[in-house]
Design an enzyme around this catalytic site. Structure first.
Site, short mmCIF file in Angstrom:
data_model
loop_
_atom_site.label_atom_id
_atom_site.label_comp_id
_atom_site.label_asym_id
_atom_site.label_seq_id
_atom_site.Cartn_x
_atom_site.Cartn_y
_atom_site.Cartn_z
N ASN A 165 0.84 -1.20 0.00
CA ASN A 165 0.00 0.00 0.00
C ASN A 165 0.88 1.26 0.00
O ASN A 165 1.99 1.22 -0.51
CB ASN A 165 -0.99 -0.01 1.17
CG ASN A 165 -2.32 0.64 0.79
OD1 ASN A 165 -2.37 1.71 0.22
ND2 ASN A 165 -3.40 -0.05 1.13
N ARG A 166 0.42 2.34 0.58
CA ARG A 166 1.06 3.64 0.37
C ARG A 166 1.71 4.23 1.62
O ARG A 166 1.21 4.05 2.72
CB ARG A 166 0.03 4.63 -0.20
CG ARG A 166 -0.46 4.23 -1.58
CD ARG A 166 -1.66 5.04 -2.02
NE ARG A 166 -2.04 4.73 -3.40
CZ ARG A 166 -2.87 3.74 -3.74
NH1 ARG A 166 -3.43 2.98 -2.80
NH2 ARG A 166 -3.13 3.50 -5.01
N HIS A 182 3.45 -0.04 -2.62
CA HIS A 182 3.72 -1.48 -2.71
C HIS A 182 5.21 -1.81 -2.77
O HIS A 182 5.64 -2.71 -3.51
CB HIS A 182 3.01 -2.09 -3.91
CG HIS A 182 1.53 -2.16 -3.77
ND1 HIS A 182 0.90 -2.40 -2.56
CD2 HIS A 182 0.52 -2.03 -4.69
CE1 HIS A 182 -0.41 -2.42 -2.73
NE2 HIS A 182 -0.67 -2.19 -4.01
N HIS A 190 -1.84 -9.75 -3.63
CA HIS A 190 -2.53 -8.80 -4.50
C HIS A 190 -3.22 -9.48 -5.68
O HIS A 190 -3.17 -8.99 -6.81
CB HIS A 190 -1.53 -7.77 -5.01
CG HIS A 190 -2.14 -6.46 -5.43
ND1 HIS A 190 -2.90 -6.32 -6.58
CD2 HIS A 190 -2.11 -5.24 -4.86
CE1 HIS A 190 -3.30 -5.07 -6.70
NE2 HIS A 190 -2.83 -4.38 -5.67
N SER A 191 -3.90 -10.59 -5.44
CA SER A 191 -4.68 -11.20 -6.54
C SER A 191 -5.91 -10.38 -6.86
O SER A 191 -6.53 -9.76 -5.98
CB SER A 191 -5.11 -12.62 -6.16
OG SER A 191 -4.08 -13.55 -6.42
N TYR A 192 -6.28 -10.40 -8.14
CA TYR A 192 -7.55 -9.86 -8.61
C TYR A 192 -8.52 -11.04 -8.75
O TYR A 192 -8.31 -11.92 -9.59
CB TYR A 192 -7.40 -9.17 -9.97
CG TYR A 192 -6.64 -7.87 -9.93
CD1 TYR A 192 -7.31 -6.65 -9.97
CD2 TYR A 192 -5.24 -7.85 -9.87
CE1 TYR A 192 -6.60 -5.45 -9.96
CE2 TYR A 192 -4.53 -6.66 -9.86
CZ TYR A 192 -5.23 -5.47 -9.90
OH TYR A 192 -4.52 -4.28 -9.88
N ASP A 224 -10.86 2.05 -3.32
CA ASP A 224 -9.45 1.72 -3.10
C ASP A 224 -9.14 2.17 -1.68
O ASP A 224 -8.37 3.12 -1.46
CB ASP A 224 -8.55 2.40 -4.13
CG ASP A 224 -7.15 1.81 -4.15
OD1 ASP A 224 -6.87 0.89 -3.35
OD2 ASP A 224 -6.31 2.27 -4.95
N GLN A 228 -7.59 -4.05 2.31
CA GLN A 228 -7.72 -3.04 1.28
C GLN A 228 -8.61 -3.59 0.18
O GLN A 228 -8.31 -4.62 -0.45
CB GLN A 228 -6.35 -2.68 0.70
CG GLN A 228 -6.37 -1.55 -0.32
CD GLN A 228 -6.37 -0.16 0.32
OE1 GLN A 228 -6.23 -0.02 1.53
NE2 GLN A 228 -6.49 0.86 -0.50
N GLU A 284 -7.06 -7.24 -0.02
CA GLU A 284 -5.66 -7.39 0.39
C GLU A 284 -5.52 -7.27 1.92
O GLU A 284 -5.55 -6.16 2.45
CB GLU A 284 -4.80 -6.32 -0.27
CG GLU A 284 -4.97 -6.21 -1.78
CD GLU A 284 -4.51 -4.86 -2.30
OE1 GLU A 284 -3.42 -4.39 -1.89
OE2 GLU A 284 -5.26 -4.24 -3.10
#
Length: 334
Positions: free
Chosen positions: A71-72, A98, A169-171, A234, A272, A300
Site C-alpha cells: 500500500n502507500r 507497494h 494482490h490477486s484480482y 481503493d 484493502q 488485500e
C-alpha cells in the site's frame, strides 16, 4: 510440477510451480511469489497473465506479494526511532506504493521447499532496498488444502528496526465475467479510512454506517443512487486495531452467476478493497480474456496504509528478535 516461465534480463530463470489438492489447482511464479492462476473444479478464480514480459511491462501487481511495505506511504517519508527515512516515490512521483520501483512482487524468489500441494519461497531484501533500513529475510508459503482452501503464510525477520507490511494482490473474479460489479461482497468492518485524491489516508477513521462503504451486510458491489454510483473503491477497511494470533473472518465474496463463493480469513487488522477501476491491459490475459476496468477485485489483508505517519493506525514496525507473521486463507465453495 515445475516449468520454466521466462528469463530475466540478468539471465536468471523464472519458474512456474503447479500445486494441486482436491478441487483446487494453483500456478505460482518464483517472480514476485506471484499467484498466476487459481482454479476450482477447473473454473478460473483470479486474473493472470501469459508471459513474464507481460508481468514486467504492466504494473498492476497481478497476484504478486507486495512489500517491503504494501500500500502507500505519503511522500515516501517516515520517521523510525527518531531517524527520518526516504523511500522510493513510484506512484505519480509523489508517494510510495507497494514497496517501490522494484518491490517484492518484482524480485526473484527461491524455492526452499516443495510438495504436491505446498510451496515455500524465500527472499533476502538487503539493507537500503528501496530506501528501507535493515536486511530482511522473508518466507512465503502457498498451500492448497483438500477443503477448497488456499492458505498463505508470510513471515519476516530483520537485523535492524524497519517496516514490514506484506500483502497478497490477486484480482478475484468468481464468474469469469468482464465486470465484477455484480459480485456480492461482505466486509466485516464497521470503520474505514477515508483518503485524498492520491489514495493517501487523511488521518480519519470513520464509521461505514450510512455510507457507500457499508458492506457489513452482503450486497452487490455497485449499487444505484448518486452516492454509490460515484464511489471508486481503493480503501482500507478496519477489521481490527491490531493483528491477531488466530484467523478471523474478514470478508465474503459471491459470484453473480457462478454460485462460487470465497471467505477471506486472516490475522491482519486491515483489508484493502480495490475495485480495479483503473485496470486496462493492452494484451490478453488468461484464456484470451481482456482485462478492463472492474475485471476483477482485490481484497488485500495488511496493516493499515501509511501507518508510520499515523500513530493511531495499526503499525508495521519490525525489530530484531521479533518476527513479522501473516496467515491468510481464501476458502472457496462451488
Amino acid at each position: 510440477m515445475i516449468r520454466p516461465f521466462g528469463t530475466l534480463p540478468g539471465g536468471e530463470t523464472v519458474n512456474e510451480v503447479t500445486l494441486r489438492a482436491g478441487s483446487l489447482e494453483a500456478a505460482v511464479l518464483t517472480y514476485g511469489a506471484t499467484l498466476r492462476d487459481l482454479r476450482l473444479h477447473g473454473r478460473p478464480l483470479v486474473l493472470g497473465l501469459n508471459t513474464l514480459e507481460d508481468y514486467q511491462a504492466h504494473g498492476a501487481y497481478f497476484g504478486g506479494t507486495c512489500g517491503r511495505y504494501a500500500n502507500r506511504i505519503a511522500a515516501g517519508r517516515f520517521t523510525l526511532d527518531g531517524v527520518s527515512h526516504k523511500v522510493t516515490c513510484n506512484e505519480k512521483g509523489r508517494n510510495h506504493l507497494h514497496g517501490g520501483q522494484c518491490g517484492y512482487d518484482k524480485k526473484l524468489w527461491q524455492i526452499a521447499d516443495l510438495s504436491a500441494s505446498s510451496l515455500l519461497l524465500t527472499l533476502t531484501s538487503p539493507d537500503g532496498d528501496e530506501g528501507y533500513p535493515g536486511n530482511v529475510d522473508l518466507r512465503c508459503r502457498y498451500t492448497l488444502l483438500e477443503t477448497g482452501t488456499l492458505r498463505l503464510e508470510m513471515s519476516a525477520v530483520t537485523d535492524q528496526p524497519t517496516l514490514v507490511n506484506l500483502a497478497h494482490h490477486s484480482y478475484f473474479n468468481l464468474d469469469s465475467s468482464g465486470d465484477i460489479s455484480g459480485h456480492r461482497l461482505q466486509i466485516l468492518a464497521d470503520r474505514y479510512l477515508p483518503v485524498d485524491a492520491d489514495c493517501i489516508p487523511t488521518g480519519g477513521i470513520l464509521p461505514v454506517a450510512g455510507t457507500a462503504f457499508d458492506f457489513r451486510t452482503k450486497r452487490p458491489i455497485r449499487q444505484t443512487g448518486a452516492d454509490h454510483a460515484r464511489v471508486l473503491y481503493d480503501h482500507n477497511f478496519c477489521v481490527a486495531d491490531t493483528p491477531s494470533e488466530t484467523l478471523r473472518l474478514a470478508a465474503v465474496l459471491e459470484g453473480e452467476t457462478s454460485g462460487v463463493s470465497m471467505e477471506l480469513w486472516t490475522t491482519e487488522p486491515g483489508v484493502q478493497f480495490y475495485d480495479a477501476s483503473g485496470l486496462g491491459l493492452p494484451y490478453e490475459g488468461l484464456e484470451g480474456r481482456r482485462y478492463g476496468p472492474h475485471a476483477g477485485l482485490c481484497l488485500e489483508p495488511q496493516r493499515w496504509p501509511d501507518s508510520p505517519n499515523h500513530t493511531e493506525f495499526a503499525g508495521a514496525v519490525l525489530r530484531p528478535g521479533t518476527t513479522y507473521s501473516q496467515v491468510t486463507e481464501f476458502r472457496f465453495q462451488p
